[in-house]
Design a protein around this motif. Sequence first.
Motif, PDB file in Angstrom:
ATOM      1  N   ALA A   1       0.457  -1.645   0.503  1.00  0.00           N
ATOM      2  CA  ALA A   1       0.047  -0.288  -0.307  1.00  0.00           C
ATOM      3  C   ALA A   1       0.838   1.063  -0.033  1.00  0.00           C
ATOM      4  CB  ALA A   1      -1.014   0.109   1.214  1.00  0.00           C
ATOM      5  N   ILE A   2       2.551   1.320   1.147  1.00  0.00           N
ATOM      6  CA  ILE A   2       2.531   2.384   0.366  1.00  0.00           C
ATOM      7  C   ILE A   2       3.497   2.568  -0.603  1.00  0.00           C
ATOM      8  CG2 ILE A   2       5.258   3.573   2.425  1.00  0.00           C
ATOM      9  CD1 ILE A   2       2.647   3.840   3.939  1.00  0.00           C
ATOM     10  N   GLU A   3       3.827   1.854  -1.111  1.00  0.00           N
ATOM     11  CA  GLU A   3       4.734   1.719  -2.310  1.00  0.00           C
ATOM     12  C   GLU A   3       3.694   2.097  -3.803  1.00  0.00           C
ATOM     13  OE1 GLU A   3       6.249  -1.756  -5.282  1.00  0.00           O
ATOM     14  OE2 GLU A   3       6.518  -1.814  -3.255  1.00  0.00           O
ATOM     15  N   ILE A   4       2.515   1.694  -3.493  1.00  0.00           N
ATOM     16  CA  ILE A   4       1.274   2.187  -4.491  1.00  0.00           C
ATOM     17  C   ILE A   4       1.102   3.810  -4.453  1.00  0.00           C
ATOM     18  CG2 ILE A   4      -1.060   1.960  -4.903  1.00  0.00           C
ATOM     19  CD1 ILE A   4      -0.551  -1.200  -4.315  1.00  0.00           C
ATOM     20  N   ALA A   5       1.024   4.099  -3.136  1.00  0.00           N
ATOM     21  CA  ALA A   5       0.809   5.540  -2.916  1.00  0.00           C
ATOM     22  C   ALA A   5       2.020   6.275  -3.120  1.00  0.00           C
ATOM     23  CB  ALA A   5       0.678   5.401  -1.274  1.00  0.00           C
ATOM     24  N   ARG A   6       3.568   5.508  -3.091  1.00  0.00           N
ATOM     25  CA  ARG A   6       4.111   6.689  -3.441  1.00  0.00           C
ATOM     26  C   ARG A   6       4.346   6.928  -5.194  1.00  0.00           C
ATOM     27  NH1 ARG A   6       8.355   4.283   0.994  1.00  0.00           N
ATOM     28  NH2 ARG A   6       7.692   5.914   2.426  1.00  0.00           N
ATOM     29  N   GLU A   7       4.001   5.466  -5.643  1.00  0.00           N
ATOM     30  CA  GLU A   7       4.286   5.339  -7.144  1.00  0.00           C
ATOM     31  C   GLU A   7       2.909   6.123  -7.763  1.00  0.00           C
ATOM     32  OE1 GLU A   7       4.807   0.960  -7.640  1.00  0.00           O
ATOM     33  OE2 GLU A   7       5.898   0.841  -7.367  1.00  0.00           O
ATOM     34  N   THR A   8       2.008   6.109  -7.403  1.00  0.00           N
ATOM     35  CA  THR A   8       0.592   6.291  -8.493  1.00  0.00           C
ATOM     36  C   THR A   8       0.018   7.364  -6.781  1.00  0.00           C
ATOM     37  OG1 THR A   8      -0.615   4.776  -8.047  1.00  0.00           O
ATOM     38  CG2 THR A   8       0.528   4.912  -9.490  1.00  0.00           C
ATOM     39  N   PRO A   9       0.210   8.497  -6.480  1.00  0.00           N
ATOM     40  CA  PRO A   9      -0.218   9.882  -5.687  1.00  0.00           C
ATOM     41  C   PRO A   9      -1.101  10.140  -6.784  1.00  0.00           C
ATOM     42  CG  PRO A   9       2.011  10.525  -6.314  1.00  0.00           C
ATOM     43  CD  PRO A   9       1.678   8.929  -6.740  1.00  0.00           C
ATOM     44  N   PRO A  10      -2.408  11.016  -5.068  1.00  0.00           N
ATOM     45  CA  PRO A  10      -3.644  11.797  -6.864  1.00  0.00           C
ATOM     46  C   PRO A  10      -2.943  12.341  -7.280  1.00  0.00           C
ATOM     47  CG  PRO A  10      -3.863  11.619  -4.521  1.00  0.00           C
ATOM     48  CD  PRO A  10      -2.884  10.648  -4.064  1.00  0.00           C
TER      49      PRO A  10
END
Length: 90
Positions: free
Chosen positions: A49-58
């Motif tokens: 989840a943290i990785e997804i957030a860093r890779e594709t922030p809004p």
Amino acid sequence: MLMFRERRPAYRTIEGWARSVLLEAGAIRECEEHGWMQDRTDPHARDRAIEIARETPPYGVSPEAAAVAVAEVLDGIGDTCPECRPEDRH
């Protein structure tokens, strides 16, 4: 004359976006009976989840701010449903 409306973001709040990232990564789940979010206590899912957030922030949010938002939402979610009786908890 053709008028264009400004497109609304898919999520109204950063918290809503963070919740969807946590669900996508499998870090949280929804109580089937009551709808409360529950922390699955899976460290690998949290990392995803943290990785997804860093890779594709809004749009308009930095990668670090997105990761912090995910962590803050996760910190506010317990691992049990507050409405389930203790003997019914999954």
